[in-house]
Design a protein around this motif. Structure first.
Motif, mmCIF file in Angstrom:
data_model
loop_
_atom_site.group_PDB
_atom_site.id
_atom_site.type_symbol
_atom_site.label_atom_id
_atom_site.label_comp_id
_atom_site.label_asym_id
_atom_site.label_seq_id
_atom_site.Cartn_x
_atom_site.Cartn_y
_atom_site.Cartn_z
ATOM 1 N N SER A 60 0.817 -1.219 0.000
ATOM 2 C CA SER A 60 0.000 0.000 0.000
ATOM 3 C C SER A 60 0.855 1.275 0.000
ATOM 4 O O SER A 60 0.345 2.358 -0.283
ATOM 5 C CB SER A 60 -0.933 0.013 1.212
ATOM 6 O OG SER A 60 -0.175 0.031 2.417
ATOM 7 N N ASP A 61 2.145 1.150 0.331
ATOM 8 C CA ASP A 61 2.999 2.339 0.428
ATOM 9 C C ASP A 61 3.091 3.083 -0.896
ATOM 10 O O ASP A 61 2.933 4.314 -0.939
ATOM 11 C CB ASP A 61 4.404 1.943 0.892
ATOM 12 C CG ASP A 61 4.444 1.610 2.372
ATOM 13 O OD1 ASP A 61 3.365 1.604 3.003
ATOM 14 O OD2 ASP A 61 5.542 1.361 2.894
ATOM 15 N N LEU A 63 1.136 2.982 -3.433
ATOM 16 C CA LEU A 63 -0.167 3.535 -3.825
ATOM 17 C C LEU A 63 -0.426 4.850 -3.089
ATOM 18 O O LEU A 63 -0.910 5.821 -3.687
ATOM 19 C CB LEU A 63 -1.276 2.532 -3.515
ATOM 20 C CG LEU A 63 -2.683 2.912 -3.987
ATOM 21 C CD1 LEU A 63 -2.729 3.060 -5.495
ATOM 22 C CD2 LEU A 63 -3.715 1.884 -3.503
ATOM 23 N N TRP A 64 -0.081 4.876 -1.792
ATOM 24 C CA TRP A 64 -0.244 6.100 -1.009
ATOM 25 C C TRP A 64 0.610 7.224 -1.591
ATOM 26 O O TRP A 64 0.155 8.364 -1.714
ATOM 27 C CB TRP A 64 0.146 5.839 0.443
ATOM 28 C CG TRP A 64 -0.084 7.015 1.339
ATOM 29 C CD1 TRP A 64 -1.219 7.300 2.058
ATOM 30 C CD2 TRP A 64 0.843 8.073 1.614
ATOM 31 N NE1 TRP A 64 -1.055 8.466 2.744
ATOM 32 C CE2 TRP A 64 0.196 8.971 2.493
ATOM 33 C CE3 TRP A 64 2.139 8.361 1.199
ATOM 34 C CZ2 TRP A 64 0.811 10.122 2.983
ATOM 35 C CZ3 TRP A 64 2.746 9.514 1.667
ATOM 36 C CH2 TRP A 64 2.094 10.381 2.549
#
Length: 247
Positions: A60-61, A63-64
């Motif tokens: 998710s990093d 994407l953030w």
């Protein structure tokens, strides 16, 4: 009857405000989607001078980070439209001269945001990053996560983009008669305190970052006072040529 008319007027103002906010959000989302299409190219450009590869600790990093980069681009591109919507909302309350002056501030607002972002990215961010790396030299192995690196970059750039618009905001408020140079001068100590608090709040917890953000903000406030004096003098001469202008 009068109370009913006032309620209807308030309702109309709120409905108009809601419409302006919705349009602004729609435009922001469109720019967000458009920026996300090219976010990988933007990402590669932003890390072009970095000597090491960034690390991600989870799926998710990245994407953030992509959404953060796209969001900043979308904010920058939405500013002119948002400013125009504000202008359209307050236009009925302005006279013709104030309307022309307010409309002319919109492109300046956008340009100052870009100047602020550029100042933070090309000057402040490299200086602070170099200082931090100097502290860790020969003591620690440097390994940056993508999220922390870009969060730090955002803290060193986005505040400048927003705060560099201070002179235009003060000029606008002076033009429509809400502020004048006397108010700004009397409020200097309070304004300095507020700006220092803002600078400390938006920067990483170290003295160098606080200092590099605080000094430009104080200079911007003084520049704003000087510009407000010029606008106020010009406004006084047109409205009351018999009065002495503010020195």
């Amino acid at each position: 009857m009068r109370e009913v008319d006032e309620e209807l007027e308030v309702t109309e103002h709120l409905e108009e405000l809601r419409k302006r906010i919705i349009w602004t959000l729609v435009v922001f989302i469109l720019f967000l989607v458009g920026s996300f299409v090219f976010v990988e190219e933007i990402y590669e450009w932003l890390i072009r001078e970095l000597d090491q590869k960034l690390v991600i600790l989870g799926p998710s990093d990245i994407l953030w980070v992509y959404f953060m980069i796209s969001g900043i681009c979308a904010i920058a591109m939405t500013i002119p439209f948002a400013a125009f919507q504000i202008y359209r909302y307050i236009k009925p309350a302005l006279n013709l001269k104030e309307q022309k002056a307010t409309l002319s501030y919109i492109p300046v607002l956008f340009l100052l945001f870009l100047v602020g972002i550029s100042f933070g990215y090309f000057i402040v961010f490299p200086m602070v990053l170099s200082f931090m790396e100097g502290l860790s030299a020969n003591h620690f192995q440097e390994m940056y996560t993508t999220e922390k690196y870009f969060r730090f970059m955002m803290q060193m750039t986005l505040p400048f983009g927003l705060l560099f618009e201070l002179p235009v905001v003060i000029l606008f408020l002076t033009t429509i008669g809400i502020l004048n140079p006397t108010h700004l001068i009397k409020a200097r100590k309070v304004a300095y305190f507020v700006l220092v608090v803002v600078a400390v709040s938006v920067t990483p917890p170290d003295f160098i970052s606080d200092f590099l953000v605080t000094i430009p903000l104080l200079l911007l406030y003084e520049i704003s006072i000087s510009l407000a004096k010029m606008v106020y003098k010009k406004k006084q001469k047109k409205e009351r040529p018999d009065l002495k202008s503010v020195s």
